[in-house]
Design a protein around this motif. Structure first.
Motif, short mmCIF file in Angstrom:
data_model
loop_
_atom_site.label_atom_id
_atom_site.label_comp_id
_atom_site.label_asym_id
_atom_site.label_seq_id
_atom_site.Cartn_x
_atom_site.Cartn_y
_atom_site.Cartn_z
N PHE A 106 -2.33 2.97 4.64
CA PHE A 106 -2.80 1.55 4.58
C PHE A 106 -2.37 0.75 3.46
N TRP A 107 -2.29 1.21 2.37
CA TRP A 107 -1.66 0.57 1.24
C TRP A 107 -0.34 0.24 1.36
N GLY A 108 0.47 1.25 1.80
CA GLY A 108 2.01 1.03 2.01
C GLY A 108 2.04 0.25 3.16
N THR A 150 1.19 13.34 6.88
CA THR A 150 0.85 13.13 8.14
C THR A 150 0.44 11.70 8.43
N VAL A 151 -0.57 11.09 7.89
CA VAL A 151 -0.96 9.64 8.19
C VAL A 151 -0.17 8.75 7.48
N ALA A 152 -0.21 8.86 5.95
CA ALA A 152 0.63 7.89 5.22
C ALA A 152 2.12 7.81 5.49
N VAL A 153 2.64 8.69 6.08
CA VAL A 153 4.28 8.67 6.68
C VAL A 153 4.30 8.23 7.70
N ALA A 154 3.23 8.30 8.73
CA ALA A 154 3.30 7.86 10.13
C ALA A 154 3.21 6.55 9.99
N PRO A 171 -7.85 10.29 -0.26
CA PRO A 171 -7.68 10.52 1.14
C PRO A 171 -6.04 9.85 1.44
N THR A 172 -5.34 10.43 2.12
CA THR A 172 -3.79 10.02 2.35
C THR A 172 -3.88 8.53 3.25
N VAL A 173 -4.87 8.45 3.97
CA VAL A 173 -4.90 7.40 4.98
C VAL A 173 -4.94 5.88 4.07
N ILE A 174 -5.40 6.13 2.80
CA ILE A 174 -5.68 4.99 1.88
C ILE A 174 -4.01 4.72 1.47
N THR A 176 8.50 6.02 -0.65
CA THR A 176 8.06 5.43 -1.65
C THR A 176 6.52 5.86 -1.84
N VAL A 177 5.80 5.38 -0.51
CA VAL A 177 4.53 5.75 -0.42
C VAL A 177 4.21 7.29 -0.88
#
Length: 301
Positions: free
Chosen positions: A121-123, A229-233, A115-118, A163-164
């Motif tokens: 949050f890691w980033g 969306t999520v990871a970049v946001a 999941p991209t949310v992981i 990077t993320v």
């Protein structure tokens, strides 16, 4: 003799029905985006794509900063992921023993499905606090005379989001490159080694053979990453401005919609966001179609 069965519904092959359903769904999504974008496009015109003033209170909607951030983050991410994806695909196909190869492929495919949310949050909590005071600060201190690194890194930024995103799309791109690389004809491989060439020479020849397919695979990865969306946001900073510096906070179309759509109470503001979504849809669809065409031409030899 091999017998092939084709499932038919009232004379239509099942595969044709599936194509019709997919095309209809894509057309329905495009039609809905166009319909709900019309109020903003009628009011603002192309200014919604060419100006940089997003002020719902004043009724002004210019999404240039989000469009700019989308392209910057996506292009930097693909540039970073290209050598990683190609290198990992070559390593798995050429230098990894059978059992270890299966393990690495499983890990790669598992990472592609996270999941991209992981990743977001890691980033936000690991990668950002690690890179900002180290690598990003070094880039600003030593290369700050270059506009790309002229801003002191504080929190979210184009480069952190890229990077993320690069880490996120590399497994996906690697799986595509791996499949394309494995399709090099065995006759060619046998001929390479029959001439007494080294494995490094073989890798170079194979890469030149699948060059168009590599471009298509990486374009497909870009099409997937451009709408993230999520990871970049979580890592881009969420600031509505255009900056030359990759260390500056910014925003992308998906992150703008994710951050503000829930608080958009007027129809015109929602329509403005959907008009940006329409542009994103067109860009993503263009990349995917172009990459598919390149892949087909690259495979037809």
């Amino acid at each position: 003799m091999k017998t092939e069965f084709v499932v038919k519904i009232r004379g239509w092959p099942f595969s044709s029905l599936g194509v019709i359903i997919v095309v209809a769904l894509v057309g329905a999504m495009l039609g809905a985006l166009v319909y709900y974008s019309l109020p903003a496009l009628t009011k603002e015109g192309l200014l919604i794509y060419t100006t940089n003033r997003w002020d719902p209170n004043a009724g002004s909607f210019g999404g240039l900063a989000a469009i700019y951030g989308t392209f910057v983050v996506s292009l930097v991410a693909v540039t970073m992921s290209m050598p990683l994806a190609v290198g990992s695909a070559i390593f798995i196909n050429e230098f990894t023993p059978g059992r270890l190869r299966g393990l690495l492929i499983a890990i790669n495919d598992m990472m592609a499905g996270f999941p991209t949310v992981i990743y977001g949050f890691w980033g936000l909590y690991v990668l950002g606090p690690t890179l900002n005071p180290t690598l990003f600060t070094w880039l600003h201190s030593n290369l700050g005379f270059i506009p790309l690194f002229s801003t002191r890194p504080i929190g979210g930024s184009y480069l952190l989001a890229a990077t993320v995103l690069a880490v996120m799309i590399t497994p996906f791109a690697s799986s595509l490159v791996r499949e394309v690389y494995a399709q090099v004809p065995s006759v060619m491989v046998e001929g390479i080694y029959a001439l007494g060439l080294t494995k490094l020479d073989a890798v170079k020849i194979k890469l030149s053979y699948i060059a168009k397919s590599l471009l298509g695979a990486l374009s497909l990865a870009l099409g997937r990453g451009i709408g993230e969306t999520v990871a970049v946001a979580l890592t881009v900073g969420g600031v509505l401005k255009v900056s030359q510096s990759l260390l500056s906070p910014g925003i992308t179309i998906p992150s703008l919609i994710a951050n503000q759509f829930g608080s958009a109470y007027t129809q015109i503001e929602q329509s403005a966001m959907l008009s940006l979504a329409l542009l994103l849809f067109a860009i993503g669809l263009t990349f995917i179609i172009a990459s598919k065409l390149v892949l087909l031409r690259g495979g037809a030899r």
